[in-house]
Design an enzyme around this catalytic site. Sequence first.
Site, PDB file in Angstrom:
ATOM      1  N   ASP A   2       3.821  -4.342  -5.597  1.00  0.00           N
ATOM      2  CA  ASP A   2       4.438  -5.550  -5.215  1.00  0.00           C
ATOM      3  C   ASP A   2       5.758  -5.557  -5.225  1.00  0.00           C
ATOM      4  O   ASP A   2       6.361  -5.904  -4.343  1.00  0.00           O
ATOM      5  CB  ASP A   2       3.903  -6.838  -6.290  1.00  0.00           C
ATOM      6  N   GLU A  25       0.974  -1.223   0.011  1.00  0.00           N
ATOM      7  CA  GLU A  25       0.102  -0.384  -0.090  1.00  0.00           C
ATOM      8  C   GLU A  25       0.887   1.122   0.062  1.00  0.00           C
ATOM      9  O   GLU A  25       0.676   2.364  -0.734  1.00  0.00           O
ATOM     10  CB  GLU A  25      -0.819  -0.067   1.410  1.00  0.00           C
TER      11      GLU A  25
HETATM   12 ZN   LIG Z   1      -2.484  -2.531  -4.428  1.00  0.00          ZN
END
Ligand SMILES: [Zn+2]
Length: 427
Positions: A368, A280
């Site tokens: 990621d 996030e």
């Molecule tokens: Zn995301």
Amino acid sequence: MSSFAFSVLFVVFLAITLVVRFWLSSRQIRHVLAHRSAVPAEFAEKIPLAAHQRAADYTVAKTKFGLFSMLVSAAVLIGFTLLGGLQWLSGVMFSWAGPGMVYQLSLLVAFALISGLIDLPLDYYKQFVLEARFGFNKMTVKLFFTDMLKNTLIGAAIGLPLIWVVLQLMAKSGGLWWFYAWLVFSAFQLLMLVLYPTVIAPLFNKFTPLSDDSLRDRIEGLMKRVGFASKGLFVMDGSKRSAHGNAYFSGFGAGKRIVFFDTLLARLAPHEIEAVLAHELGHFKLKHIVKRIVVMFALSLAFLALLGYLKQQLWFYTGLGVNPLLLPDLSNNDAMALILFMLALPIFTFLLSPLSSISSRKHEFEADAFAARHTDANDLVTALVKLYEDNASTLTPDPLHSAFYDSHPPASVRINKLANKLSAAHG
Ligand SMILES: [Zn+2]
């Protein structure tokens, strides 16, 4: 353009939208069912067959429901436009209120209420039948209706003054009204970024500061490593409504806050929570959020300019089944122009929706990779497996359906990429 030509164009685009959506959904259902009998090899050790089959059944049920909702919406759309629903509603409101702002606002309110009432049984079914069947619904019927009432009141309290300002600008600020309306709209969006987390969301959920000291230390360490200042870590009682888990982060400037659903905290280990949060924070650090806001502002400027043109074209009204009021003050038609535009726009932009999905998936990969740089990629992999399993997201979506709609890449693709990073780092 003639009114008839625009009607034909509208029907053609509506038909294309329906056919493409129907085709993609049936592909999705076939693909998921064809892979229902076995867990994909790369997940065989991590996910039990029963969970895989539950995800398949949930996906098929949701897709079928989506098809049904699509047909209802299309029928309602045709009813409002070409079959004369809006024309009738406008007549009722006009004979009650006469020309002026009261007529325009009451037309918008009546339209919103009727649309809401039509959606109500669908929303109810989705929550209390579909979600409930798979154990996701945690809502009581009472909460469902309290939420609805609150949403309506908040929508009226915020929406009516905003729409009043926009209608004033449309009527009185000349040919560039759409630009002024865009300024107002953009300022409003920015204001909501501040007001939503601090004022509106607390009306629906309880936010308590994160009390787990060791988890907080871990998270604060991560935030220091990536250089992120936040006004606080909060836990939200998401379990009040749904078993789906999530983490997000909201706010703006000094008001930034990180919010964890209690369902997520209950399910993930501390190091997995750290990895999810790193993802996030990646969205924030890589400026995904700012980029999204800029794109949204640019699009709304373009659409408002288009509306500025359309609202002066007779065929825009008559082509969608409405005779505009031919009063000396033509601005009496502005509310109707807004409604027609909201109804027609999604039909003409549907085929562009993969563009936003593609950009969103690109951001997911980048976030990621960011998480893998700042935490252990293994933790993100195990967290993702748990989240996909808990949310009953299918591991075997139809590739075309996924490419068209999905804002997040399929689990297998995300996890493969992370695994490649791991082996690259170790090799
Ligand atoms: Zn995301």
